[in-house]
Motif scaffolding. Structure first.
Motif, PDB file in Angstrom:
ATOM      1  N   LYS A 254       0.824  -1.217   0.000  1.00 57.32           N
ATOM      2  CA  LYS A 254       0.000   0.000   0.000  1.00 57.32           C
ATOM      3  C   LYS A 254       0.859   1.269   0.000  1.00 57.32           C
TER       4      LYS A 254
ATOM      5  N   LYS B 197       0.285   5.371  -1.162  1.00 52.53           N
ATOM      6  CA  LYS B 197       0.232   6.398  -0.118  1.00 52.53           C
ATOM      7  C   LYS B 197       1.290   7.476  -0.348  1.00 52.53           C
TER       8      LYS B 197
ATOM      9  N   ASP C  30      -5.338  13.670   0.128  1.00 50.54           N
ATOM     10  CA  ASP C  30      -5.665  12.834   1.272  1.00 50.54           C
ATOM     11  C   ASP C  30      -5.715  11.375   0.823  1.00 50.54           C
ATOM     12  N   TYR C  31      -4.836  10.591   1.342  1.00 49.31           N
ATOM     13  CA  TYR C  31      -4.693   9.185   0.948  1.00 49.31           C
ATOM     14  C   TYR C  31      -5.985   8.398   1.164  1.00 49.31           C
ATOM     15  N   LYS C  32      -6.623   8.589   2.320  1.00 48.43           N
ATOM     16  CA  LYS C  32      -7.798   7.787   2.666  1.00 48.43           C
ATOM     17  C   LYS C  32      -8.980   8.074   1.758  1.00 48.43           C
ATOM     18  N   ASN C  33      -9.172   9.325   1.390  1.00 48.42           N
ATOM     19  CA  ASN C  33     -10.298   9.660   0.504  1.00 48.42           C
ATOM     20  C   ASN C  33     -10.128   9.024  -0.879  1.00 48.42           C
TER      21      ASN C  33
ATOM     22  N   ILE D 285      -8.136   6.422  -1.804  1.00 46.18           N
ATOM     23  CA  ILE D 285      -8.153   4.955  -1.786  1.00 46.18           C
ATOM     24  C   ILE D 285      -9.564   4.431  -1.564  1.00 46.18           C
ATOM     25  N   GLY D 286     -10.358   5.200  -0.823  1.00 44.96           N
ATOM     26  CA  GLY D 286     -11.752   4.807  -0.605  1.00 44.96           C
ATOM     27  C   GLY D 286     -12.528   4.764  -1.908  1.00 44.96           C
TER      28      GLY D 286
END
Length: 467
Positions: free
Chosen positions: A427, A431, A440-443, A445-446
């Motif tokens: 991952k 990242k 923003d990594y989380k947004n 990848i989501g």
């Protein structure tokens, strides 16, 4: 006395070395990554974002850290030699694998067992990546070159070269004063050689003979009397003559040159510059092309030794022989291809692939120039990266942007401690790509996970695209 370091001190040194190397390089990942200025004792400072170049330049005042750095650098160097790109991604994964594995070691796990299990999971990862492989087309090849080089001009030239010349070994690069990137294609057979005398060009920059007789001698040609029957045949047919030998005596060169300068003879005396097996191979190639019979002793020269070539072009830089392919040549090349499969030495394999390309597709030369030495050096590195990346993509490509690694990571079991290490490490490139872009990594990848990894984020254009 050698300095000995072990235990906790060694662990700290290893951690420091790996983080020094990888933290320096990973900021360059992606089209919006940073550049690095490298100072070098042998030439002026230069700017680059090429991972392996940066990695090779990193040193420490601590000799222990330097030893570990050299070991760690191998990961990016081998990646660069194998596929020409992805060196920064390699170091990002390396750093994560090392740090997470060391966490387990610090908790009492056996490092030998961890290493064995990491390799076992690696086989599973490679199998999953193989399933994700996609065939290439002209558009994909261009995109591979553009991503590797970050330069559309270089990408166009390299992708065109790949379409016309299937062997990287047959594509050479020449640095020139003219700014820009250009490519020239050449048909025919070229080999390292020199004229026995520049006077044979008769003050011209180049010369071309059509329909020439050829004599190949695997020794020095000393006595002009030994080729008297050949000269008589040339005078009788009024054809040009090409003599290829290991060397020529001064007396013979002088006499032949006088004939040429007085317009009594059209003749080229060519010395092959190679030696050993390479010399034998070139002589055999020329024998197949021309139909000549190689003579090992000048006393054995006769008219039956002669062969014929369609054309020969000579200037101060190269000698190129034109020929028409036939069944004999095709069979000969097929045998060379079979032999290459069993060759391990890289330089020997490269030489033979050049021979094959000259018989089949010809060769290409890319000329590259910049306004300054610094610009030229950077463009040259970009060009080399694009060439390696494109020519390694012939077996297929993977979706980039870190998405394929994300998809493979989703197949790994988080409850298995070693698979969890790989899962987190795969991952990391995605990242890092987002971090370097300021997203923003989380947004991101989501959104990709929601679309079952059929979506990628185009960092260069700042938008989502179908994978």
């Amino acid at each position: 006395m050698k300095r000995i370091v072990s235990g906790e001190v060694l662990k700290e040194k290893m951690l420091e070395a790996i983080n020094l190397l990888c933290d320096t390089v990973k900021c360059t990942l992606g089209p919006k990554g940073s550049n690095v200025i490298i100072d070098h004792s042998n030439f002026s400072p230069f700017i680059t974002n090429d991972g392996v170049t940066i990695a090779e330049s990193i040193e420490s005042d601590d000799e222990v850290i330097n030893v570990i750095l050299e070991l760690a650098k191998e990961a990016s160097i081998v990646t660069n030699k194998t596929v020409g790109d992805g060196t920064t991604t390699t170091l990002v994964i390396l750093q994560s694998l090392f740090n997470l594995s060391m966490d387990l070691v610090n908790k009492g796990e056996n490092p030998i067992v961890i290493k064995k299990q990491l390799y076992e999971v690696l086989d599973k990862i490679k199998s999953a990546l193989e399933k994700e492989k996609r065939p290439v087309n002209d558009e994909i090849i261009y995109n591979v070159a553009r991503i590797a080089s970050g330069d559309e001009e270089i990408a166009k030239v390299v992708s065109d070269a790949f379409v016309k010349i299937p062997y990287k070994e047959a594509v050479s690069v020449k640095e020139v004063e003219e700014v820009g990137v250009n490519i020239n294609y050449f048909s025919g057979y070229k080999f390292q050689s020199v004229l026995a005398s520049p006077l044979l060009l008769k003050d011209q920059t180049n010369i071309k003979f059509d329909d020439s007789l050829v004599l190949i001698i695997d020794s020095e040609l000393v006595d002009i009397e030994s080729i008297s029957v050949i000269l008589n045949e040339v005078f009788k047919t009024n054809k040009s003559l090409v003599i290829i030998a290991n060397d020529f005596s001064d007396a013979l060169v002088n006499e032949i040159t006088s004939y040429v300068l007085n317009d009594n003879l059209k003749c080229l005396l060519i010395k092959i510059s190679d030696y050993g097996e390479r010399l034998r191979s070139i002589e055999k190639d020329l024998e197949i092309i021309s139909g000549a019979k190689i003579v090992n002793n000048e006393a054995l020269i006769n008219v039956q030794s002669l062969g014929h070539i369609k054309g020969i072009f000579v200037n101060k830089e190269e000698i190129r022989i034109e020929f028409d392919s036939n069944d004999i040549i095709k069979g000969y090349v097929s045998n060379i291809l079979d032999e290459v499969k069993n060759i391990d030495e890289e330089y020997v394999k490269e030489f033979n692939m050049q021979r094959i390309s000259m018989f089949n597709n010809g060769t290409a030369q890319i000329s590259i120039g910049g306004y300054t030495k610094t610009e030229l050096r950077e463009k040259r590195m970009r060009l080399d990266d694009a060439l390696c990346a494109v020519y390694s993509s012939g077996e297929g490509v993977l979706i980039g942007g870190g998405v394929t690694l994300l998809k493979v990571s989703s197949l790994l079991n988080e409850n298995n401690m070693v698979e969890k290490i790989w899962k987190e490490s795969l991952k990391k490139p995605f990242k890092q790509l987002m971090d370097n872009t300021g997203l923003d990594y989380k947004n991101v990848i989501g959104s990709i996970e929601q679309e079952q990894y059929n979506l990628i984020y185009n960092v260069y254009e700042d938008c989502y695209e179908e994978a």
